[in-house]
Motif scaffolding. Structure first.
Motif, PDB file in Angstrom:
ATOM      1  N   ARG A 106      34.365  41.604  39.825  1.00 15.56           N
ATOM      2  CA  ARG A 106      35.703  41.015  39.657  1.00 15.56           C
ATOM      3  C   ARG A 106      35.612  39.841  38.671  1.00 15.56           C
ATOM      4  O   ARG A 106      34.596  39.157  38.618  1.00 15.56           O
ATOM      5  N   LYS A 122      37.866  36.394  36.844  1.00 14.59           N
ATOM      6  CA  LYS A 122      39.029  35.520  37.041  1.00 14.59           C
ATOM      7  C   LYS A 122      39.151  34.568  35.859  1.00 14.59           C
ATOM      8  O   LYS A 122      38.219  34.392  35.083  1.00 14.59           O
ATOM      9  N   ILE A 129      43.082  36.477  39.087  1.00 16.85           N
ATOM     10  CA  ILE A 129      42.080  37.547  39.110  1.00 16.85           C
ATOM     11  C   ILE A 129      42.395  38.567  38.018  1.00 16.85           C
ATOM     12  O   ILE A 129      43.548  38.955  37.843  1.00 16.85           O
ATOM     13  N   GLU A 182      41.368  42.336  36.592  1.00 18.76           N
ATOM     14  CA  GLU A 182      40.642  43.585  36.793  1.00 18.76           C
ATOM     15  C   GLU A 182      40.353  44.201  35.420  1.00 18.76           C
ATOM     16  O   GLU A 182      41.040  43.927  34.455  1.00 18.76           O
ATOM     17  N   ASP A 205      33.963  36.380  38.720  1.00 21.40           N
ATOM     18  CA  ASP A 205      34.406  35.726  39.962  1.00 21.40           C
ATOM     19  C   ASP A 205      33.222  35.566  40.924  1.00 21.40           C
ATOM     20  O   ASP A 205      33.205  36.097  42.029  1.00 21.40           O
TER      21      ASP A 205
END
Ligand SMILES: [Zn+2]
Length: 249
Positions: free
Chosen positions: A126, A128, A135, A137, A159
């Protein structure tokens, strides 16, 4: 006690436990070929963590940090969950309040089928925003270019928790709460040295939980464990879940 007797004893306790909590560490993923960090020949003996996994390292050279994480994400994408991950995921199928807390950032528990995993150190899968924490993707790198945050145009970062950063407060609070309210606590493949994760087994124990350690080598937690299985997670956890299934089915 033989290993078999220990497994039977653990299952005896499982059968009378309402709530079970497991904490996993690098040893669980090492069996999937993902290198550990703090061992003598682990990743941090070869690379400088402050260049690759800190805010200062990212600010001074985000491309270098990204190429490092791309390399690690590739390793994770090319690896598979091992029998230890799958055995832990099976606990969710039974009528048991089973909670899984991990220090690993590779997402292998989720790929094995575990749900609601509490990730104390974040996830390299993930990303960020460095500024606004949004967040993100999907792909963050376009060739050699870094994509920026669509919301605030900030830099995007993995992340994960870097050196010098605080653990995510809500995850650590949840982990502490679960640990203090559990009947049975498994510490699996973790050297129990990195705080505050290392406190969780002791919080559980001091609140009355039975403490089980699964680790082929002794750790500083070993003296506090009620039962120790000196095997890797990939060997021990399938034995435990198989015995448990036999008794409940
Ligand atoms: Zn942003």
């Amino acid at each position: 006690m033989t290993t078999n007797e220990r497994i039977n004893k653990i299952v005896d306790i499982l059968l009378v436990s309402n709530s079970v909590t497991a904490l996993t560490g690098a040893g669980v993923s090492a069996e999937s070929g993902i290198a550990t960090f703090r061992d003598p020949d682990g990743i941090w003996s070869k690379f400088n963590p402050l260049e690759l996994a800190s805010i200062d390292g990212f600010i001074s050279n985000p491309e270098r940090v990204w190429s490092w994480y791309q390399y690690r994400v590739n390793i994770v994408n090319n690896s598979k969950p091992n029998p230890g991950h799958y055995a832990l995921a099976e606990f969710h199928k039974y009528n048991l309040d089973f909670n899984l807390i991990t220090q690993n950032v590779d997402g292998l528990h989720q790929r094995a089928g575990s749900e609601n995993v509490i990730e104390l150190h974040g996830s390299i899968i993930r990303n960020k925003c460095f500024n606004c924490n949004q967040i993100h993707e999907g792909a963050v790198i376009n060739g050699n270019l870094l994509n920026n945050c669509k919301r605030c145009n900030g830099l995007i970062r993995p992340d994960v928790i870097w050196f010098g950063e605080m653990l995510p407060e809500s995850e650590i609070n949840t982990a502490q709460k679960l640990s203090s309210n559990t009947d049975l606590f498994f510490s699996i493949g973790t050297s129990a040295e990195v705080y505050p994760a290392a406190d969780l087994p002791l919080i559980a124990k001091s609140n009355g939980a039975i403490l089980i350690e699964i680790n082929p080598v002794k750790t500083q937690l070993s003296n506090f464990a009620d039962i120790r299985i000196e095997l890797t997670s990939g060997k021990a956890m399938p034995l435990i879940i198989e015995e448990y299934k036999k008794r409940v089915e």
